[in-house]
Scaffold this active site. Structure first.
Site, short mmCIF file in Angstrom:
data_model
loop_
_atom_site.label_atom_id
_atom_site.label_comp_id
_atom_site.label_asym_id
_atom_site.label_seq_id
_atom_site.Cartn_x
_atom_site.Cartn_y
_atom_site.Cartn_z
N HIS A 61 107.08 1.81 8.15
CA HIS A 61 105.71 2.05 8.62
C HIS A 61 105.70 1.96 10.15
CE1 HIS A 61 103.60 0.73 4.64
NE2 HIS A 61 104.65 1.51 4.41
N GLU A 63 103.85 0.29 12.21
CA GLU A 63 103.76 -1.07 12.73
C GLU A 63 105.12 -1.78 12.63
OE1 GLU A 63 99.71 0.16 11.22
OE2 GLU A 63 101.75 0.27 10.43
N CYS A 91 98.72 -2.38 6.74
CA CYS A 91 98.78 -2.78 5.34
C CYS A 91 99.23 -4.24 5.25
CB CYS A 91 99.74 -1.87 4.57
SG CYS A 91 101.48 -2.15 4.98
N CYS A 94 102.77 -4.88 6.70
CA CYS A 94 102.83 -4.84 8.16
C CYS A 94 102.12 -6.04 8.78
CB CYS A 94 102.24 -3.53 8.68
SG CYS A 94 103.25 -2.09 8.25
#
Length: 124
Positions: A61, A63, A91, A94
């Site tokens: 992801h 992040e 999320c 993260c």
């Protein structure tokens, strides 16, 4: 590691705009539309675009990529003093990574929303 391009003005709006630029790059590369940057003392020290599709890695992801980038550039796993700016709310995975890295705060979206201090598991 290539140097990170810094915005002309060190502001929350400029940092989240950079996250949205990274989001556009991810989309153009055929990946998920997410981007993130980590800032320390008014300078971007890590950045990332979603690479889930391109890397076939469910943890890549934006992040997570920004946290990995900042940790590598700073040479330390604890990123105390850093602030995360991302194109959307992180999320739970993260946010948990942000918690374990010791980030001070998270901001996301346009308009900019305060995501608070990272919590384990993203529990609110």
């Amino acid at each position: 590691m290539a140097p990170i391009e810094q915005p002309a003005e060190a502001s929350a709006e400029a940092f989240v705009a950079r996250a949205f630029d990274l989001r556009r790059r991810a989309e153009l590369a055929g990946d998920q539309p997410y981007g993130a940057v980590l800032v320390l003392d008014g300078r971007i020290v890590g950045e990332g675009s979603s690479r889930v599709v391109g890397q076939t890695d469910p943890t890549a992801h934006a992040e997570m990529e920004a946290i990995r980038d900042a940790a590598g550039r700073l040479g330390r796993p604890r990123l105390t003093g850093c602030v995360l700016y991302s194109s959307s709310r992180p999320c739970a995975m993260c946010e948990s990574a942000a918690y374990w890295a010791g980030l001070d705060r998270m901001w996301h979206g346009q308009p900019l929303a305060d995501g608070g201090v990272p919590r384990l598991g993203g529990a609110r």
